[in-house]
Motif scaffolding. Structure first.
Motif, PDB file in Angstrom:
ATOM      1  N   CYS A  83       8.321  12.831  -0.762  1.00  0.00           N
ATOM      2  CA  CYS A  83       9.337  13.299  -1.720  1.00  0.00           C
ATOM      3  C   CYS A  83      10.166  12.129  -2.259  1.00  0.00           C
ATOM      4  CB  CYS A  83      10.245  14.330  -1.052  1.00  0.00           C
ATOM      5  SG  CYS A  83       9.448  15.906  -0.665  1.00  0.00           S
ATOM      6  N   LEU A  84      10.515  11.211  -1.361  1.00  0.00           N
ATOM      7  CA  LEU A  84      11.291  10.046  -1.776  1.00  0.00           C
ATOM      8  C   LEU A  84      10.489   9.170  -2.731  1.00  0.00           C
ATOM      9  CD1 LEU A  84      13.867   8.352  -1.427  1.00  0.00           C
ATOM     10  CD2 LEU A  84      12.765   7.233   0.516  1.00  0.00           C
ATOM     11  N   VAL A  85       9.201   9.010  -2.466  1.00  0.00           N
ATOM     12  CA  VAL A  85       8.344   8.192  -3.341  1.00  0.00           C
ATOM     13  C   VAL A  85       8.266   8.813  -4.734  1.00  0.00           C
ATOM     14  CG1 VAL A  85       5.971   7.437  -3.737  1.00  0.00           C
ATOM     15  CG2 VAL A  85       7.007   7.157  -1.477  1.00  0.00           C
TER      16      VAL A  85
ATOM     17  N   ARG B 274       7.899   0.169 -11.699  1.00  0.00           N
ATOM     18  CA  ARG B 274       8.178  -1.036 -12.496  1.00  0.00           C
ATOM     19  C   ARG B 274       8.216  -2.280 -11.611  1.00  0.00           C
ATOM     20  NH1 ARG B 274      11.874   2.504 -15.134  1.00  0.00           N
ATOM     21  NH2 ARG B 274      13.557   1.685 -13.831  1.00  0.00           N
ATOM     22  N   ALA B 275       8.764  -2.104 -10.391  1.00  0.00           N
ATOM     23  CA  ALA B 275       8.886  -3.262  -9.497  1.00  0.00           C
ATOM     24  C   ALA B 275       7.542  -3.637  -8.871  1.00  0.00           C
ATOM     25  CB  ALA B 275       9.914  -2.973  -8.409  1.00  0.00           C
ATOM     26  N   ILE B 276       6.752  -2.611  -8.526  1.00  0.00           N
ATOM     27  CA  ILE B 276       5.457  -2.858  -7.878  1.00  0.00           C
ATOM     28  C   ILE B 276       4.400  -2.079  -8.654  1.00  0.00           C
ATOM     29  CG2 ILE B 276       4.193  -2.836  -5.689  1.00  0.00           C
ATOM     30  CD1 ILE B 276       6.857  -2.459  -4.265  1.00  0.00           C
ATOM     31  N   PRO B 277       3.893  -2.619  -9.731  1.00  0.00           N
ATOM     32  CA  PRO B 277       2.889  -1.900 -10.521  1.00  0.00           C
ATOM     33  C   PRO B 277       1.570  -1.763  -9.758  1.00  0.00           C
ATOM     34  CG  PRO B 277       3.153  -4.136 -11.342  1.00  0.00           C
ATOM     35  CD  PRO B 277       4.210  -3.950 -10.305  1.00  0.00           C
ATOM     36  N   LEU B 278       1.195  -0.518  -9.523  1.00  0.00           N
ATOM     37  CA  LEU B 278      -0.054  -0.228  -8.829  1.00  0.00           C
ATOM     38  C   LEU B 278      -0.981   0.509  -9.786  1.00  0.00           C
ATOM     39  CD1 LEU B 278       1.332   1.015  -5.376  1.00  0.00           C
ATOM     40  CD2 LEU B 278       0.405  -1.238  -5.925  1.00  0.00           C
ATOM     41  N   HIS B 279      -2.171  -0.016 -10.013  1.00  0.00           N
ATOM     42  CA  HIS B 279      -3.091   0.592 -10.969  1.00  0.00           C
ATOM     43  C   HIS B 279      -4.434   0.956 -10.323  1.00  0.00           C
ATOM     44  CE1 HIS B 279      -0.220  -0.660 -13.988  1.00  0.00           C
ATOM     45  NE2 HIS B 279      -0.311  -1.917 -13.552  1.00  0.00           N
ATOM     46  N   ALA B 280      -4.512   0.835  -9.011  1.00  0.00           N
ATOM     47  CA  ALA B 280      -5.787   1.125  -8.346  1.00  0.00           C
ATOM     48  C   ALA B 280      -6.059   2.621  -8.253  1.00  0.00           C
ATOM     49  CB  ALA B 280      -5.816   0.499  -6.958  1.00  0.00           C
ATOM     50  N   GLY B 281      -5.003   3.441  -8.320  1.00  0.00           N
ATOM     51  CA  GLY B 281      -5.181   4.885  -8.235  1.00  0.00           C
ATOM     52  C   GLY B 281      -5.543   5.342  -6.829  1.00  0.00           C
ATOM     53  N   ILE B 282      -6.246   6.458  -6.783  1.00  0.00           N
ATOM     54  CA  ILE B 282      -6.547   7.077  -5.505  1.00  0.00           C
ATOM     55  C   ILE B 282      -7.836   6.552  -4.892  1.00  0.00           C
ATOM     56  CG2 ILE B 282      -7.922   8.970  -6.460  1.00  0.00           C
ATOM     57  CD1 ILE B 282      -5.325   9.102  -3.584  1.00  0.00           C
ATOM     58  N   GLY B 283      -8.614   5.752  -5.641  1.00  0.00           N
ATOM     59  CA  GLY B 283      -9.908   5.281  -5.154  1.00  0.00           C
ATOM     60  C   GLY B 283      -9.862   4.610  -3.793  1.00  0.00           C
ATOM     61  N   PRO B 284      -9.032   3.581  -3.595  1.00  0.00           N
ATOM     62  CA  PRO B 284      -8.989   2.919  -2.283  1.00  0.00           C
ATOM     63  C   PRO B 284      -8.615   3.871  -1.152  1.00  0.00           C
ATOM     64  CG  PRO B 284      -7.908   1.583  -3.942  1.00  0.00           C
ATOM     65  CD  PRO B 284      -8.164   2.903  -4.580  1.00  0.00           C
ATOM     66  N   PHE B 285      -7.710   4.815  -1.434  1.00  0.00           N
ATOM     67  CA  PHE B 285      -7.300   5.758  -0.392  1.00  0.00           C
ATOM     68  C   PHE B 285      -8.450   6.692  -0.022  1.00  0.00           C
ATOM     69  CE2 PHE B 285      -3.307   4.486  -2.360  1.00  0.00           C
ATOM     70  CZ  PHE B 285      -2.514   4.227  -1.253  1.00  0.00           C
ATOM     71  N   THR B 286      -9.288   7.011  -0.990  1.00  0.00           N
ATOM     72  CA  THR B 286     -10.451   7.854  -0.700  1.00  0.00           C
ATOM     73  C   THR B 286     -11.388   7.154   0.269  1.00  0.00           C
ATOM     74  OG1 THR B 286     -10.315   8.857  -2.897  1.00  0.00           O
ATOM     75  CG2 THR B 286     -12.388   9.091  -1.712  1.00  0.00           C
TER      76      THR B 286
ATOM     77  N   ALA C 228       1.363   9.724  -6.443  1.00  0.00           N
ATOM     78  CA  ALA C 228       2.565  10.099  -7.190  1.00  0.00           C
ATOM     79  C   ALA C 228       2.325  10.138  -8.701  1.00  0.00           C
ATOM     80  CB  ALA C 228       3.703   9.139  -6.852  1.00  0.00           C
ATOM     81  N   GLU C 229       1.618   9.164  -9.239  1.00  0.00           N
ATOM     82  CA  GLU C 229       1.447   9.092 -10.685  1.00  0.00           C
ATOM     83  C   GLU C 229       0.613  10.260 -11.216  1.00  0.00           C
ATOM     84  OE1 GLU C 229      -0.221   5.996 -14.123  1.00  0.00           O
ATOM     85  OE2 GLU C 229      -0.223   5.439 -11.996  1.00  0.00           O
ATOM     86  N   SER C 230      -0.409  10.685 -10.486  1.00  0.00           N
ATOM     87  CA  SER C 230      -1.299  11.742 -10.981  1.00  0.00           C
ATOM     88  C   SER C 230      -0.860  13.144 -10.572  1.00  0.00           C
ATOM     89  CB  SER C 230      -2.721  11.494 -10.480  1.00  0.00           C
ATOM     90  OG  SER C 230      -2.747  11.437  -9.058  1.00  0.00           O
ATOM     91  N   LEU C 231      -0.256  13.289  -9.397  1.00  0.00           N
ATOM     92  CA  LEU C 231       0.105  14.632  -8.910  1.00  0.00           C
ATOM     93  C   LEU C 231       1.568  14.967  -9.088  1.00  0.00           C
ATOM     94  CD1 LEU C 231      -1.926  15.034  -5.588  1.00  0.00           C
ATOM     95  CD2 LEU C 231      -2.461  15.894  -7.866  1.00  0.00           C
TER      96      LEU C 231
END
Length: 304
Positions: free
Chosen positions: A36-38, A47-59, A232-235
């Motif tokens: 929830c905090l995220v 903006r501080a930590i741009p992450l563009h890998a998406g859910i792939g690595p977590f899968t 967070a970005e997709s869901l």
């Protein structure tokens, strides 16, 4: 051990008796709060930590973690099932010994009763040792009075009960009441009981390597803590729900493995040693001609 029919479609969602949820609820709640905090601070950290890998690595990581958790749970279940087979063998050996004593010592009732009581003392001492209780006190009521005081100094009161049983039968052989062939038949049963004790001590004294358990535990925590950043970005606000489900699965499997790893404990999913001991007591009492105690029944689905 939980003994209950499979709940219905609605009840299965709210069944807590036998569920692992009460034990892992604090962890699942903590992970959900982090998710929830995220989500609430997504704009700031994105903006501080741009992450563009998406859910792939977590899968990929989640797939590997689930395989390792399944492997550990299989190893833990093997320990649980082996322990159940060992106690089943104890019941088999007790029944066989009771039959042999009745057939081979029909005229020596005092010796036969003493041997049967020693058998009960062995089972109670082994039960107490596996449950972390006083095994000497558990065996004492079933042994002759002159032997009770020496039990505390014995390394294994269960083995002391078997030694006394063997000594009684050896005395019968020396007196001619028992032939050497008959003694050999009974000795096979004593060897079986000794094997049961050794197997139980091996299972109890050889847990899974702690480093292996620690590795999976740490990885599960890190994965669940980092997962909201990938979702967070997709869901959006669906992230806490998805994260809670993943945390419930991973932490639940880990905690269930912990219970199965120690099958002789008193947790809800451990073996019902009290019920199995009652079965052995029934074998002895039946052979003695005494009333057989009724088998234990589950209390609120819990068979102890």
């Amino acid at each position: 051990m939980i003994v209950r029919p499979r709940p219905g479609a609605l009840a299965i969602l709210f069944a807590l008796r036998g569920s692992i949820l009460p034990q892992i609820a604090p962890r699942v709640v903590a992970i959900t709060a982090v998710a929830c905090l995220v989500v609430a601070t997504e704009q700031g950290w994105a903006r501080a930590i741009p992450l563009h890998a998406g859910i792939g690595p977590f899968t990929l990581i989640g797939l590997a973690l689930s395989i390792f958790l399944s492997f550990r749970n299989n190893a833990c279940y093997d320990r649980w099932w082996e322990a159940r087979k060992v106690w089943g063998a104890l019941v088999v050996e007790a029944r066989g010994l009771a039959r042999l004593l009745g057939a081979l010592l029909p005229e020596d009732d005092a010796r036969r009763r003493r041997c049967l009581e020693r058998l009960a003392g062995f089972a109670h001492a082994l039960h107490a040792r596996l449950r972390g209780q006083d095994d000497a006190a558990a065996a004492a009521p079933y042994l002759p009075e002159d032997e009770r005081g020496r039990l505390a100094s014995r390394a294994s009161p269960a083995d002391a009960a078997l030694s006394g049983l063997a000594a009684d039968l050896a005395g019968a052989m020396r007196e001619g009441t028992l032939s050497d062939v008959s003694f050999g038949l009974v000795e096979q049963k004593l060897a079986g009981l000794s094997g049961v004790q050794a197997a139980c001590e091996r299972i109890q004294g050889t847990p899974l390597p702690f480093a292996y358990t620690l590795l999976l535990y740490r990885t599960a925590w890190l994965y669940c803590l980092l997962l909201p950043f990938g979702l967070a970005e997709s869901l959006g606000w669906g992230t806490p729900v998805a994260t809670a489900l993943v945390a419930y699965t991973f932490f639940g499997l880990d905690t269930l493995g912990d219970e199965l790893e120690e099958p002789f404990g008193t947790a809800a999913n451990d073996l019902p040693l009290d019920a199995l001991l009652r079965t052995v007591d029934g074998v002895v009492q039946d052979a003695l001609g005494a009333p057989v105690p009724p088998p234990l029944s589950p209390e609120r689905y819990w068979l102890r």
